[in-house]
Design an enzyme around this catalytic site. Structure first.
Site, PDB file in Angstrom:
ATOM      1  N   ASN A 169      -7.603   2.174  -4.668  1.00  0.00           N
ATOM      2  CA  ASN A 169      -7.096   0.725  -4.587  1.00  0.00           C
ATOM      3  C   ASN A 169      -7.098   0.243  -3.182  1.00  0.00           C
ATOM      4  O   ASN A 169      -6.576   0.733  -2.096  1.00  0.00           O
ATOM      5  CB  ASN A 169      -5.772   0.862  -4.953  1.00  0.00           C
ATOM      6  CG  ASN A 169      -5.022  -0.407  -5.346  1.00  0.00           C
ATOM      7  OD1 ASN A 169      -5.688  -1.432  -6.061  1.00  0.00           O
ATOM      8  ND2 ASN A 169      -3.867  -0.722  -4.894  1.00  0.00           N
ATOM      9  N   GLU A 232      -3.109  -6.052  -8.035  1.00  0.00           N
ATOM     10  CA  GLU A 232      -1.931  -6.822  -7.536  1.00  0.00           C
ATOM     11  C   GLU A 232      -2.152  -8.212  -7.200  1.00  0.00           C
ATOM     12  O   GLU A 232      -1.526  -8.746  -6.291  1.00  0.00           O
ATOM     13  CB  GLU A 232      -1.591  -5.995  -6.043  1.00  0.00           C
ATOM     14  CG  GLU A 232      -1.411  -4.633  -6.209  1.00  0.00           C
ATOM     15  CD  GLU A 232      -1.010  -3.835  -5.006  1.00  0.00           C
ATOM     16  OE1 GLU A 232      -0.642  -4.504  -3.994  1.00  0.00           O
ATOM     17  OE2 GLU A 232      -1.311  -2.592  -4.920  1.00  0.00           O
ATOM     18  N   ASP A 234      -1.956 -11.886  -6.737  1.00  0.00           N
ATOM     19  CA  ASP A 234      -0.993 -13.003  -6.313  1.00  0.00           C
ATOM     20  C   ASP A 234      -1.698 -14.002  -5.381  1.00  0.00           C
ATOM     21  O   ASP A 234      -2.437 -13.507  -4.812  1.00  0.00           O
ATOM     22  CB  ASP A 234       0.583 -12.646  -5.781  1.00  0.00           C
ATOM     23  CG  ASP A 234       0.540 -11.623  -4.638  1.00  0.00           C
ATOM     24  OD1 ASP A 234      -0.581 -11.542  -4.028  1.00  0.00           O
ATOM     25  OD2 ASP A 234       1.459 -11.063  -4.238  1.00  0.00           O
TER      26      ASP A 234
HETATM   27  C1  XIL Z   1       5.008  -4.018  -1.629  1.00  0.00           C
HETATM   28  C2  XIL Z   1       6.364  -4.140  -2.639  1.00  0.00           C
HETATM   29  O1  XIL Z   1       5.764  -5.323  -3.191  1.00  0.00           O
HETATM   30  C3  XIL Z   1       7.637  -4.392  -1.756  1.00  0.00           C
HETATM   31  O2  XIL Z   1       8.604  -4.638  -2.603  1.00  0.00           O
HETATM   32  C4  XIL Z   1       7.691  -3.123  -0.583  1.00  0.00           C
HETATM   33  O3  XIL Z   1       8.795  -3.659   0.133  1.00  0.00           O
HETATM   34  C5  XIL Z   1       6.531  -3.121   0.143  1.00  0.00           C
HETATM   35  O4  XIL Z   1       5.140  -2.924  -0.830  1.00  0.00           O
HETATM   36  N1  XIL Z   1      -0.048  -3.455  -1.185  1.00  0.00           N
HETATM   37  C6  XIL Z   1       0.296  -2.540  -2.183  1.00  0.00           C
HETATM   38  C7  XIL Z   1       1.909  -2.404  -2.668  1.00  0.00           C
HETATM   39  O5  XIL Z   1      -0.424  -1.601  -2.587  1.00  0.00           O
HETATM   40  O6  XIL Z   1       2.507  -1.054  -3.044  1.00  0.00           O
HETATM   41  C8  XIL Z   1       2.735  -3.359  -1.851  1.00  0.00           C
HETATM   42  O7  XIL Z   1       3.920  -3.393  -2.425  1.00  0.00           O
HETATM   43  C9  XIL Z   1       1.923  -4.756  -1.448  1.00  0.00           C
HETATM   44  C10 XIL Z   1       0.765  -4.512  -0.756  1.00  0.00           C
END
Ligand code: XIL
Length: 298
Positions: A169, A232, A234
């Site tokens: 990932n 992920e 957004d």
């Molecule tokens: C982020 C979380 O959303 C936060 O709550 C935490 O403080 C930091 O990590 N890439 C990833 C995720 O693979 O695990 C991350 O998540 C965002 C970026």
């Protein structure tokens, strides 16, 4: 269908959200989660610092709560993440060499064994490639244990949970670029040598535009013989937010080996991106235009 999860299921896909157990007492949050999504991933609860706070002492309380909620609601679970340079417990940050390697592989084995049979797909390794033009690995304590640390992690994960899809990932892999090509070359090498890898996750933390070759990039990975997942998602709020969400959704549906889409949170107020309002629901739990664009695309 009238929800994201049910519509995705009609196309043989899932539509998921990252969740945190500290929100499980928020009734607005839970009603949106349970109505719309048929997959979840722990935003933090399955990371190394959460699951092994002291060496050899494991804490699965948060992860178990998420898994049991998912099971009760018929949702699948993505596992995130077994090894990553960030959110390591302090004790691991202080290790190196063979000691760190042994601790890391033990971590993979223990956590994947605990959740065996309950995880649809594991992010075995997260964010191991460098940004920029090198196409190479990111420097980290794990990388300094030897370039073979990633394949060692995948082999350990396969042995511990043979039923889970095993994913690599990463972010900034939204088009064909040096970083995504570096990952592509690793996956091609793993497939050629029989290293057990089943899927590649594209985080897709997007701004106000999306590369024109987003779908083509997913497809070139699928053509290597692995599944692809949007892990992920957004998107910065702006005039283009709904269009970008729809483009990502259509790209996944157009690639037969794309299993599903996960958004990184439920409502804007739940997002790690704070004031960017990058998700599908506003803070009151109302559907945003981006939501409608995704539902229409599904
Ligand atoms: C982020 C979380 O959303 C936060 O709550 C935490 O403080 C930091 O990590 N890439 C990833 C995720 O693979 O695990 C991350 O998540 C965002 C970026």
């Amino acid at each position: 269908a009238s929800t994201l999860g049910a519509s995705a299921a009609e196309k043989g896909r899932y539509f998921g959200a990252a969740v945190g157990t500290y929100k499980f007492s928020d009734s607005t949050y839970m009603s949106v989660l349970n109505r719309e999504f048929n997959s979840v991933v722990a935003e933090n609860e399955m990371k190394w610092d959460a699951t092994e706070p002291q060496r050899g002492v494991f804490n699965y309380s948060g992860g178990d709560r998420i898994v049991s909620h998912a099971r009760a609601g018929g949702m699948s679970v993505r596992g995130h993440t077994l090894l990553w340079h960030a959110q390591q417990p302090g004790w691991a940050q202080g290790l190196s060499g063979g000691d760190l390697r042994n601790a890391a592989i033990n971590h993979v084995t223990q956590v994947a064994t605990h959740f065996r049979g309950q995880i649809h797909s594991w992010d075995v390794v997260n964010e191991a490639f460098a940004d920029g033009g090198s196409g190479g690995r990111r420097d980290s304590n794990l990388q300094r244990t030897g370039n073979d640390w990633i394949e060692a992690a995948f082999r350990a994960a396969r042995a511990a949970d043979p039923g889970a899809k095993l994913c690599y990932n990463d972010y900034n892999t939204d088009g064909i670029n040096p970083k995504s090509t570096g990952i592509y070359n690793m996956v091609r090498d793993f497939k050629a040598r029989g290293v057990p890898i089943d899927c590649v996750g594209f985080q897709s933390h997007l701004g106000t535009s999306i590369p024109g070759d987003y779908q083509a990039n997913l497809q070139r990975f699928a053509d290597l013989g692995v599944d692809v997942q949007i892990t992920e998602l957004d998107v910065t709020q702006g005039s283009n937010q709904a269009n970008i969400y729809a483009t990502v959704t259509r790209a996944c549906l157009a690639v037969s080996r794309c299993n599903g889409v996960t958004v990184w949170g439920v409502r804007d107020c739940d997002s790690w991106r704070g004031s960017e309002n990058p998700l599908l629901f506003d803070c009151a739990g109302n559907r945003k235009p981006a939501y409608t664009a995704v539902l229409d695309a599904l």
